[in-house]
Design a protein around this motif. Structure first.
Motif, mmCIF file in Angstrom:
data_model
loop_
_atom_site.group_PDB
_atom_site.id
_atom_site.type_symbol
_atom_site.label_atom_id
_atom_site.label_comp_id
_atom_site.label_asym_id
_atom_site.label_seq_id
_atom_site.Cartn_x
_atom_site.Cartn_y
_atom_site.Cartn_z
ATOM 1 N N LEU A 218 6.005 5.373 -17.829
ATOM 2 C CA LEU A 218 5.808 5.335 -16.383
ATOM 3 C C LEU A 218 5.965 3.911 -15.852
ATOM 4 C CD1 LEU A 218 5.008 6.954 -13.852
ATOM 5 C CD2 LEU A 218 2.619 6.487 -14.423
ATOM 6 N N THR A 219 5.390 2.942 -16.556
ATOM 7 C CA THR A 219 5.515 1.544 -16.139
ATOM 8 C C THR A 219 6.964 1.085 -16.201
ATOM 9 O OG1 THR A 219 3.265 1.082 -16.869
ATOM 10 C CG2 THR A 219 4.727 -0.818 -16.612
ATOM 11 N N ALA A 220 7.713 1.518 -17.211
ATOM 12 C CA ALA A 220 9.130 1.153 -17.319
ATOM 13 C C ALA A 220 9.930 1.686 -16.136
ATOM 14 C CB ALA A 220 9.709 1.659 -18.630
ATOM 15 N N LEU A 221 9.672 2.927 -15.728
ATOM 16 C CA LEU A 221 10.357 3.486 -14.559
ATOM 17 C C LEU A 221 10.003 2.704 -13.296
ATOM 18 C CD1 LEU A 221 10.063 7.363 -14.973
ATOM 19 C CD2 LEU A 221 12.106 5.963 -15.176
ATOM 20 N N ARG A 222 8.730 2.423 -13.135
ATOM 21 C CA ARG A 222 8.298 1.689 -11.951
ATOM 22 C C ARG A 222 8.883 0.278 -11.927
ATOM 23 N NH1 ARG A 222 1.982 3.796 -11.861
ATOM 24 N NH2 ARG A 222 2.461 5.750 -10.798
ATOM 25 N N LEU A 223 8.917 -0.365 -13.083
ATOM 26 C CA LEU A 223 9.492 -1.709 -13.162
ATOM 27 C C LEU A 223 10.981 -1.697 -12.853
ATOM 28 C CD1 LEU A 223 7.915 -3.580 -16.190
ATOM 29 C CD2 LEU A 223 7.948 -4.281 -13.806
ATOM 30 N N GLN A 224 11.680 -0.685 -13.312
ATOM 31 C CA GLN A 224 13.105 -0.575 -13.040
ATOM 32 C C GLN A 224 13.343 -0.490 -11.534
ATOM 33 O OE1 GLN A 224 14.875 2.916 -14.793
ATOM 34 N NE2 GLN A 224 16.803 1.838 -15.112
ATOM 35 N N ASP A 225 12.550 0.316 -10.858
ATOM 36 C CA ASP A 225 12.671 0.441 -9.413
ATOM 37 C C ASP A 225 12.285 -0.867 -8.717
ATOM 38 O OD1 ASP A 225 13.175 1.972 -7.016
ATOM 39 O OD2 ASP A 225 11.002 1.973 -6.715
#
Length: 159
Positions: A102-109
């Motif tokens: 979840l953190t990886a997705l949020r960081l990508q955005d």
């Protein structure tokens, strides 16, 4: 460039290599950013997919709702698992834990907003990426990219 520099270019037909490389580097950087933003902008999943991924619907749900408050407990209940089993299954099938994913997705955005929407504040980026606070986004960003978000942006977007 001075007048004598242009005369040398006109006389020899050769540009100063350092200036040409720097200019080309900037052009390629801007072209890459434009291409990434407008053409490629599909989200690549940081998940390692296994042959028989029983969590495909869960992954789809997370990728659609990462910018809202999503917890492992809520997802487990929604998809009919216990929280403990869901956490073990998620890690076993994807190679990383739910919170890391979840953190990886949020960081990508957040990264895309930071680099391509220069007028957007950190508060707005954190909020629209699903982070609970600017502090948590900044900490995750610094762990991943090695420096705070604003310093990272200013170092890479200098003209």
């Amino acid at each position: 460039w001075s007048a004598s520099g242009w005369r040398r270019v006109e006389a020899t037909g050769d540009c100063t290599p350092g200036i040409t490389r720097r200019t080309n580097s900037r052009l390629y950087d801007r072209l890459y950013r434009a291409y990434d933003r407008f053409v490629v902008r599909t989200r690549s999943s940081p998940v390692r997919r296994s042959g028989r991924n029983v969590l495909q619907p869960v992954i789809g749900y997370i990728e659609s709702h990462y910018n809202t408050t999503v917890t492992a407990s809520e997802l487990a209940e929604h998809f009919g698992y216990s929280r403990e089993y869901f956490s073990r299954l998620f890690k076993r099938c994807n190679g990383i834990g739910f919170k890391e994913y979840l953190t990886a997705l949020r960081l990508q955005d957040a990264y895309h907003q930071l680099m391509f929407e220069e007028e957007t504040s950190l508060v707005d980026i954190a909020r629209s990426s699903g982070f609970p606070s600017v502090r948590s986004m900044s900490a995750a960003f610094e762990r991943r990219y090695g420096e705070p978000p604003l310093r990272y942006r200013s170092a890479r977007l200098r003209p």
